[in-house]
Design an enzyme around this catalytic site. Structure first.
Site, PDB file in Angstrom:
ATOM      1  CG  HIS A 141      -1.775   1.166   1.421  1.00 28.32           C
ATOM      2  ND1 HIS A 141      -3.154   1.125   1.310  1.00 28.32           N
ATOM      3  CD2 HIS A 141      -1.483   2.462   1.709  1.00 28.32           C
ATOM      4  CE1 HIS A 141      -3.641   2.338   1.510  1.00 28.32           C
ATOM      5  NE2 HIS A 141      -2.651   3.169   1.761  1.00 28.32           N
ATOM      6  CD  GLU A 142       1.654   3.376   3.708  1.00 28.81           C
ATOM      7  OE1 GLU A 142       1.749   4.474   3.130  1.00 28.81           O
ATOM      8  OE2 GLU A 142       0.651   3.067   4.398  1.00 28.81           O
ATOM      9  CG  HIS A 145       0.402   6.195  -0.692  1.00 29.66           C
ATOM     10  ND1 HIS A 145      -0.620   7.019  -1.096  1.00 29.66           N
ATOM     11  CD2 HIS A 145      -0.082   5.509   0.371  1.00 29.66           C
ATOM     12  CE1 HIS A 145      -1.679   6.831  -0.309  1.00 29.66           C
ATOM     13  NE2 HIS A 145      -1.381   5.913   0.584  1.00 29.66           N
TER      14      HIS A 145
HETATM   15 ZN   LIG Z   1      -2.581   5.202   2.035  1.00 27.76          ZN
END
Ligand SMILES: [Zn+2]
Length: 158
Positions: A141-142, A145
């Site tokens: 998830h990170e 980003h």
């Molecule tokens: Zn996030």
């Protein structure tokens, strides 16, 4: 005693950028080896904690550099230039994945169940982490980003 010719710059006030910010859609820059950014790192940890998150990426607070922080179970890490080098696990669905940049939004995403990630720590020491389960989801998830991909991106579940 020497005196500063110029007053020190006012500290930046960093905060979570809005969910429509183009910073969240930006592919972030690699950090040059040896760079130090104590203010950014402390802000990442502070803002993650204030918002009860388990991870936070620099673009979420306005800095488009490849830096993330994670605090989950026994993992408490600053990751600079993180790269997933192996995905030995099968692909599963992360249930109810949320994001500090999208309060209230919960999505199911396709994620690798296990990832091996390499990154530099705060001392620019190379670290390899074998992440499984929820920790693996957080890492993915990170890192998404850092590539301008968010949980509401149409391309994030391809
Ligand atoms: Zn996030």
């Amino acid at each position: 005693m020497t005196q500063c010719a110029n007053p020190p710059p006012r500290p930046l006030q960093r905060y979570l950028v809005g969910k429509n910010s183009k910073l969240l859609k930006t592919v972030c820059d690699e950090v040059e080896f040896g760079t130090q950014f104590p203010g950014l790192v402390s802000d990442l940890f502070r803002i993650m904690k204030e918002n009860g998150g388990v991870g936070l990426a620099a673009p979420q607070i306005g800095e488009t550099v490849r830096v993330i922080v994670i605090k989950y179970a026994s993992t408490f890490a600053l990751m600079i230039n993180p790269v997933i080098i192996k995905t030995p696990g099968k692909i599963v669905t992360s249930m109810n994945e949320g994001c500090l940049s999208f309060p209230g939004l919960r999505v199911d995403r396709k994620r690798h169940k296990r990832v091996i990630v390499e990154y530099f720590d705060e001392n620019w020491k190379k670290v390899k982490l074998d992440a499984r389960g929820l920790l693996a989801f957080i890492v993915q998830h990170e890192i998404d980003h850092l590539n301008g991909i968010t949980i509401n991106s149409e391309d994030s579940n391809a």
